[in-house]
Design a protein around this motif. Structure first.
Motif, short mmCIF file in Angstrom:
data_model
loop_
_atom_site.label_atom_id
_atom_site.label_comp_id
_atom_site.label_asym_id
_atom_site.label_seq_id
_atom_site.Cartn_x
_atom_site.Cartn_y
_atom_site.Cartn_z
N ASN A 1 -2.91 7.96 9.64
CA ASN A 1 -2.87 8.80 8.44
C ASN A 1 -3.78 10.01 8.63
OD1 ASN A 1 -2.17 9.60 5.87
ND2 ASN A 1 -3.73 8.35 4.88
N SER B 1 6.14 2.62 10.17
CA SER B 1 5.45 3.62 9.34
C SER B 1 3.97 3.29 9.20
CB SER B 1 6.11 3.70 7.96
OG SER B 1 5.81 2.55 7.17
N LEU B 2 3.63 2.02 9.17
CA LEU B 2 2.23 1.61 9.02
C LEU B 2 1.44 1.79 10.31
CD1 LEU B 2 2.75 -1.60 6.85
CD2 LEU B 2 2.06 0.68 6.08
N ILE C 1 9.48 -0.10 8.04
CA ILE C 1 8.19 -0.20 7.34
C ILE C 1 7.05 -0.53 8.30
CG2 ILE C 1 6.91 -1.47 5.58
CD1 ILE C 1 9.49 -1.71 3.99
N PRO C 2 7.18 -1.53 9.20
CA PRO C 2 6.10 -1.76 10.18
C PRO C 2 5.77 -0.52 11.01
CG PRO C 2 7.62 -3.60 10.17
CD PRO C 2 8.24 -2.54 9.33
N ARG D 1 1.44 10.00 5.65
CA ARG D 1 1.94 8.67 6.01
C ARG D 1 2.43 7.87 4.81
NH1 ARG D 1 -1.77 4.10 8.73
NH2 ARG D 1 -2.38 3.89 6.54
N ILE D 2 1.77 8.00 3.67
CA ILE D 2 2.16 7.24 2.50
C ILE D 2 3.60 7.54 2.09
CG2 ILE D 2 1.19 9.01 0.97
CD1 ILE D 2 1.45 5.20 0.30
N THR E 1 6.11 5.62 4.35
CA THR E 1 6.28 4.22 3.95
C THR E 1 7.14 4.09 2.69
OG1 THR E 1 4.10 3.73 4.90
CG2 THR E 1 5.07 2.08 3.44
#
Length: 609
Positions: free
Chosen positions: A575, A570-571, A567-568, A414-415, A418
């Motif tokens: 993870n 992806s968060l 970006i939202p 996940r990182i 982002t």
């Protein structure tokens, strides 16, 4: 630490020299795998194509699997080189019919077909088998090549995109499904890039070949030659799949399904439900009837007041509303085209939404008009404009390769999603602010490099997250859903960019052209070659460049806006700890192990096998 390992996937057994012992061992392994994958499933619960590939997985040797992957690479190299070549030819093909502005409509048709063909092709692979689906895709692909090479008008050329895109996207989804079948999650991020590696070379060769074809022959030969090259590259994979499928049949690893219907009507009924023909028709109609009118409205008589345009839009929206109702009805769609229940899981839903917005922004910025813009405004030749446009493919491939290795050794994904979203947005903002008439080659190329790095960091990890949300029975459907969402975003982006281009350029040409060439506005708009015929610095070329410049600025503004949700989203994705995941739980979501301990009660832990 080998990447291609016949024992690394969730469904492999080990091979013994003695045939009888091998058969007993494979049968035991298959029994274990069947129990792991489906819990209480019977052979009739798993579709025949999935049964076949699970049986084939038990028969792979290191050598045969290597041959299969080499063939995947050869096919990818051919389709990649072909794509880079014909991308530079499409502007000249449409200009030959005095319809340069219809590049966007052609791309909409391609993206519509790309979007709607992925789920049914995945279903064909699940119902009939991977080998059969590959053969069908190659056949359709070749038909598209032949029709484009022989087209005599823009209608024939555009209709050929249906076959061309269906075959192309069929190969794309089937390559990813095959890789998902034959790899574990940690190695899959790397192997999923195998079809992308050729871009490192073809991105530079394609425009050069296109320029050579235009100089020595015609754009028609640039399409026709691939009708021979592509089938030849598929031959090793075809023979390997066929050989291992027959080997699995000899070992009785492919269980015979219970014969429920023997009549012709019964076979048709079963095929209807297996392929979910009703869902396919609704999806195709919805996407086509909504997006194609967007590009046609700007040039149609009476524009948006045209009754035909409005009727198509209304029918498209109606089909779109009916689609989820159809897909969720167990009687109408017992084996639905779209596994919509996967979207109840936030990772799959966020991943598909992210793919949609990401690719929409791509079709506002890099495709379809950057290539024409670079030739007209910046004065680049065919090869140079093609190379700059395809820098995205080159840099995104390198970035995706790098992130696949990081995923393998950090076991997180996940990182990188982002970070990729941030880089992608930054690149598009720089395209908007730093690209303009008179911009240096370094500025233009640099922005493409940044956008490409962002795209590479986004694509592979997001697909991996969506695939991780599915059981083995549904991994093809999950992959298709992700790629369909991406193509839908591309189709919407191409449709809107086509509408903007078709409405803005003619208006601005009439506004800026000197009086002596205002009468040529239609020809300048319709033919790229006419626009290029006016020398740089002449009043007419200055007006043309200004029209192109202002329209491109508008498209890039839309691209930046389209990236705001990335970006939202992806968060929102969980993870997951990838080395603790895999097929092997009968619960739809229980095989997912999130990295955050506090989320484990929500998603559940896997039953380790």
């Amino acid at each position: 630490m080998p990447i291609i390992d016949p024992r690394s996937g969730p469904s492999y057994g080990t091979m013994e020299p003695d045939m009888e012992h091998e058969r007993e061992q494979l049968l035991r392994d298959e029994s274990e795998v069947e129990g792991q994958t489906t819990g209480q499933s019977t052979p009739d619960d798993i579709q025949e194509g999935v049964q076949k590939i699970e049986a084939i997985n038990l028969t792979w040797t290191a050598k045969s699997l290597m041959v299969a992957y080499v063939s995947i690479f050869l096919m990818a190299f051919c389709t990649s080189l072909e794509g880079q070549t014909v991308m530079s030819l499409s502007a000249y093909a449409t200009s030959a019919f005095s319809k340069h502005s219809l590049i966007s409509t052609v791309l909409v048709i391609q993206n519509v077909v790309n979007a709607v063909i992925k789920p049914p092709m995945a279903k064909v692979a699940d119902v009939f088998g991977r080998f059969e689906a590959f053969c069908l895709s190659i056949l359709i692909y070749v038909l598209g090549y032949i029709q484009m090479a022989g087209s005599t008008n823009v209608q024939t050329y555009a209709s050929a995109q249906i076959f061309y895109s269906a075959g192309s996207t069929g190969l794309q989804i089937l390559q990813q499904v095959f890789i998902a079948d034959s790899s574990d999650l940690l190695n899959r991020a790397f192997l999923a890039l195998l079809p992308e590696f050729p871009f490192l070379v073809t991105v530079w060769l394609g425009p050069t070949i296109a320029g050579a074809v235009l100089r020595t022959s015609s754009w028609r030969w640039g399409y026709g030659m691939w009708a021979v090259i592509l089938p030849a590259s598929f031959l090793p994979l075809a023979l390997t799949l066929l050989f291992n499928q027959r080997k699995a049949q000899r070992l009785n690893l492919i269980k015979k399904r219970t014969k429920r219907h023997t009549s012709f009507v019964g076979i048709l009924r079963r095929t209807w439900y297996d392929l979910d023909v009703g869902g396919l028709v609704l999806l195709s109609a919805a996407v086509t009837l909504i997006l194609v009118p967007l590009t046609l409205a700007a040039t149609a008589k009476n524009g948006w007041k045209n009754a035909g345009i409005l009727v198509m839009m209304v029918l498209g929206v109606a089909c779109l509303c009916l689609l989820p109702l159809w897909e969720s009805n167990k009687k109408l769609a017992p084996k639905p085209l779209l596994s919509l229940h996967l979207l109840k899981q936030k990772t799959a839903l966020a991943g598909c939404a992210l793919a949609f917005w990401y690719f929409m922004a791509f079709y506002f910025s890099v495709q379809p008009y950057l290539y024409s813009y670079l030739q007209v405004v910046q004065g680049y030749d065919v090869a140079t404009a093609g190379r700059v446009t395809q820098t995205f493919a080159f840099t995104s491939t390198i970035a995706a390769f790098s992130v696949s290795l990081l995923i393998k050794y950090t076991r997180r994904y996940r990182i990188y999603v982002t970070i990729g979203c941030v880089v992608y947005m930054t690149g598009l903002v720089l395209m908007l602010t730093c690209r303009g008439e008179g911009a240096s080659h370094l500025q233009i190329l640099g922005t493409q490099v940044i956008v490409g790095i962002g795209g590479g960091l986004v694509n592979v990890p997001v697909q991996l997250g969506v695939q991780a949300s599915a059981s083995h029975q549904e991994v093809a459907a999950a992959t298709a859903m992700f790629l369909t969402s991406m193509e839908m975003g591309g189709a919407v982006g191409a449709a809107i960019s086509g509408a903007v281009w078709s409405s803005a350029i003619p208006h601005k040409l009439l506004q800026y052209l000197p009086e002596e060439t205002k009468g040529q506005a239609g020809d300048i708009f319709g033919k790229l070659t006419t626009a290029l015929s006016y020398p740089m610095g002449s009043p007419t070329r200055i007006a043309i460049n200004r029209a192109y410049q202002e329209t491109m600025h508008r498209l890039l503004t839309l691209a930046v806006i389209a990236t705001l949700p990335l970006i939202p989203l992806s968060l929102i994705m969980v993870n997951y700890k990838l080395d603790k995941m895999g097929y092997g739980n009968s619960e739809p979501q229980g095989h997912l192990v999130p990295a955050e301990p506090e989320q484990s009660s929500e998603d559940g832990h896997s039953k380790r096998t």
